[in-house]
Design a protein around this motif. Structure first.
Motif, PDB file in Angstrom:
ATOM      1  N   GLY A  60       6.749   2.910   4.404  1.00 46.17           N
ATOM      2  CA  GLY A  60       7.354   4.188   4.052  1.00 46.17           C
ATOM      3  C   GLY A  60       6.356   5.335   4.029  1.00 46.17           C
ATOM      4  O   GLY A  60       5.149   5.157   4.126  1.00 46.17           O
ATOM      5  N   SER A  61       6.905   6.539   3.878  1.00 46.51           N
ATOM      6  CA  SER A  61       6.083   7.744   3.771  1.00 46.51           C
ATOM      7  C   SER A  61       6.930   8.847   3.154  1.00 46.51           C
ATOM      8  O   SER A  61       8.071   8.616   2.752  1.00 46.51           O
ATOM      9  CB  SER A  61       5.546   8.168   5.137  1.00 46.51           C
ATOM     10  OG  SER A  61       4.644   9.265   5.007  1.00 46.51           O
ATOM     11  N   GLY A  62       6.388  10.043   3.088  1.00 45.50           N
ATOM     12  CA  GLY A  62       7.104  11.167   2.522  1.00 45.50           C
ATOM     13  C   GLY A  62       8.142  11.724   3.476  1.00 45.50           C
ATOM     14  O   GLY A  62       8.052  11.552   4.688  1.00 45.50           O
TER      15      GLY A  62
ATOM     16  N   PRO B 266       0.819  -1.220   0.000  1.00 44.61           N
ATOM     17  CA  PRO B 266       0.000   0.000   0.000  1.00 44.61           C
ATOM     18  C   PRO B 266       0.849   1.265   0.000  1.00 44.61           C
ATOM     19  O   PRO B 266       2.011   1.260   0.402  1.00 44.61           O
ATOM     20  CB  PRO B 266      -0.803  -0.124   1.294  1.00 44.61           C
ATOM     21  CG  PRO B 266       0.067  -0.950   2.190  1.00 44.61           C
ATOM     22  CD  PRO B 266       0.767  -1.931   1.286  1.00 44.61           C
ATOM     23  N   LEU B 267       0.233   2.322  -0.456  1.00 42.23           N
ATOM     24  CA  LEU B 267       0.786   3.666  -0.332  1.00 42.23           C
ATOM     25  C   LEU B 267       0.211   4.288   0.937  1.00 42.23           C
ATOM     26  O   LEU B 267      -0.981   4.156   1.207  1.00 42.23           O
ATOM     27  CB  LEU B 267       0.397   4.503  -1.549  1.00 42.23           C
ATOM     28  CG  LEU B 267       0.741   5.994  -1.526  1.00 42.23           C
ATOM     29  CD1 LEU B 267       2.242   6.206  -1.481  1.00 42.23           C
ATOM     30  CD2 LEU B 267       0.129   6.697  -2.731  1.00 42.23           C
ATOM     31  N   ASP B 268       1.062   4.947   1.716  1.00 43.18           N
ATOM     32  CA  ASP B 268       0.551   5.514   2.961  1.00 43.18           C
ATOM     33  C   ASP B 268      -0.310   6.742   2.690  1.00 43.18           C
ATOM     34  O   ASP B 268      -0.194   7.401   1.654  1.00 43.18           O
ATOM     35  CB  ASP B 268       1.707   5.867   3.893  1.00 43.18           C
ATOM     36  CG  ASP B 268       2.356   7.192   3.527  1.00 43.18           C
ATOM     37  OD1 ASP B 268       2.171   8.161   4.268  1.00 43.18           O
ATOM     38  OD2 ASP B 268       3.026   7.239   2.484  1.00 43.18           O
ATOM     39  N   TRP B 269      -1.183   7.066   3.632  1.00 39.43           N
ATOM     40  CA  TRP B 269      -2.116   8.179   3.475  1.00 39.43           C
ATOM     41  C   TRP B 269      -1.397   9.506   3.298  1.00 39.43           C
ATOM     42  O   TRP B 269      -1.879  10.383   2.581  1.00 39.43           O
ATOM     43  CB  TRP B 269      -3.037   8.259   4.699  1.00 39.43           C
ATOM     44  CG  TRP B 269      -3.885   7.047   4.882  1.00 39.43           C
ATOM     45  CD1 TRP B 269      -4.589   6.373   3.922  1.00 39.43           C
ATOM     46  CD2 TRP B 269      -4.117   6.338   6.111  1.00 39.43           C
ATOM     47  NE1 TRP B 269      -5.244   5.299   4.470  1.00 39.43           N
ATOM     48  CE2 TRP B 269      -4.984   5.254   5.815  1.00 39.43           C
ATOM     49  CE3 TRP B 269      -3.701   6.527   7.426  1.00 39.43           C
ATOM     50  CZ2 TRP B 269      -5.419   4.363   6.794  1.00 39.43           C
ATOM     51  CZ3 TRP B 269      -4.135   5.639   8.405  1.00 39.43           C
ATOM     52  CH2 TRP B 269      -4.982   4.566   8.082  1.00 39.43           C
ATOM     53  N   GLY B 270      -0.245   9.684   3.949  1.00 35.15           N
ATOM     54  CA  GLY B 270       0.469  10.949   3.850  1.00 35.15           C
ATOM     55  C   GLY B 270       0.866  11.282   2.427  1.00 35.15           C
ATOM     56  O   GLY B 270       0.604  12.378   1.929  1.00 35.15           O
ATOM     57  N   ASN B 271       1.502  10.336   1.742  1.00 31.73           N
ATOM     58  CA  ASN B 271       1.898  10.596   0.366  1.00 31.73           C
ATOM     59  C   ASN B 271       0.731  10.525  -0.598  1.00 31.73           C
ATOM     60  O   ASN B 271       0.726  11.185  -1.634  1.00 31.73           O
ATOM     61  CB  ASN B 271       3.006   9.624  -0.058  1.00 31.73           C
ATOM     62  CG  ASN B 271       4.378  10.246   0.090  1.00 31.73           C
ATOM     63  OD1 ASN B 271       4.512  11.384   0.494  1.00 31.73           O
ATOM     64  ND2 ASN B 271       5.398   9.504  -0.241  1.00 31.73           N
ATOM     65  N   ALA B 272      -0.286   9.716  -0.279  1.00 31.97           N
ATOM     66  CA  ALA B 272      -1.481   9.682  -1.120  1.00 31.97           C
ATOM     67  C   ALA B 272      -2.171  11.037  -1.103  1.00 31.97           C
ATOM     68  O   ALA B 272      -2.712  11.503  -2.115  1.00 31.97           O
ATOM     69  CB  ALA B 272      -2.434   8.588  -0.653  1.00 31.97           C
TER      70      ALA B 272
END
Length: 309
Positions: free
Chosen positions: A291-293, A217-223
């Motif tokens: 991960g995240s931004g 998944p892509l984390d909510w922060g970068n999404a």
């Protein structure tokens, strides 16, 4: 044996790493690679601004294979440095990643099997050349992109105007956010969009490589930094996705199919694959975060909500 956590930060200028003792919180190792200064990474054609020579004003691209090459170079340096210090790569229990926000990489339909093959054992070819076969586009549009004014205005209008897009996404369609670069690529280079099976942010690309799984998944922060997510509901917004994909093949459904699932930055992507275990001596029990931004992870404590506004 010590228990270490390894953090990787994929920035505009290079890849940095820090290893921290999980028990004492002591920093035991720090290292940074510069994309232009490191001889192993100097052949990717970057300008002095760390981007590829722009084809038009405001274009800001980096070669996607550079991220794979820098990961390999970092692990070479880690293994050598750890040996010299009497440390062992097997001490690393978890790896997490931060990445420059808004940059995205377009993967083709071969990516799933190519990434999965890393779990079977060591791939002899350099990662940059091996995983280049997984790229639908050889470049990543990064956060400095400023040539997307037309696309930004179009999506804002289709979404219902400035107030509506702010209500949905948390921001007023910044040029650098991913939705507009994706739309520009699809309109200007439809052949690239046609062969794109999945679009990852830079922060989620490296965990996908480390786990051999393109479907992390892509984390909510970068999404949130794509202008495609409903930031209150923490899900892809049908309105925003349809607006960004207006007139593109497959419409909103086609773009949604190309986007990863969403999840918390506190979740795990999975175990480190065999390729890295065998080649650099990591533990087979080492886990990888999603991960995240870079900005959310440096400005918001890990227990907070990681959003990009």
């Amino acid at each position: 044996m010590r228990r270490l956590s390894l953090g990787l930060d994929s920035s505009t200028q290079g890849l940095a790493a820090v290893a921290v003792d999980l028990d004492s919180r002591e920093t035991v190792w720090k290292h940074a690679l510069d994309y232009r200064a490191d001889s192993r990474l100097a052949g990717f054609g970057l300008t002095g601004d760390y981007i590829l020579p722009p084809g038009e004003p405001g274009e800001a691209n980096q070669p996607a294979a550079l991220y794979f090459a820098s990961l390999e170079a970092m692990f070479d340096d880690l293994a050598e440095s750890f040996r010299a210090r009497g440390l062992n790569s097997r001490c690393i229990r978890v790896i997490n990643v931060s990445g420059q926000q808004h940059g995205f990489v377009m993967l083709n339909s071969r990516a799933e099997s190519l990434f999965r093959a890393l779990a079977a054992g060591t791939v002899e070819a350099p990662l940059a050349s091996y995983l280049a076969e997984a790229l639908a586009a050889p470049y990543a549009r990064i956060w400095r992109t400023a040539c997307t004014g037309e696309e930004s205005s179009f999506v804002r209008q289709k979404a219902g105007g400035k107030q509506r897009i702010i209500e949905l996404s948390g921001s007023d369609a910044p040029l650098r956010f991913s939705a507009f670069g994706i739309r520009r690529t699809a309109l200007r280079q439809p052949e690239i969009y046609a062969r794109t099976a999945l679009i990852h942010q830079i922060s989620s690309l490296l965990p996908a490589v480390l786990t051999g799984n393109v479907h992390i998944p892509l984390d909510w922060g970068n999404a949130c930094g794509t202008s495609l997510m409903d930031y209150r509901e923490k899900r892809w917004s049908g309105e925003l996705v349809s607006s960004a994909a207006e007139g593109l093949p497959g419409g909103g459904g086609g773009l949604l199919d190309r986007l990863p699932a969403l999840g918390s930055a506190l979740s795990l992507a999975g175990p480190l694959v065999r390729h890295f275990v065998e080649r650099w001596g990591f533990s087979q029990d080492c886990l990888v975060g999603v991960g995240s931004g870079d900005n959310p992870q440096s400005k918001v404590l890990v227990q907070g909500s990681l959003l990009s506004l």
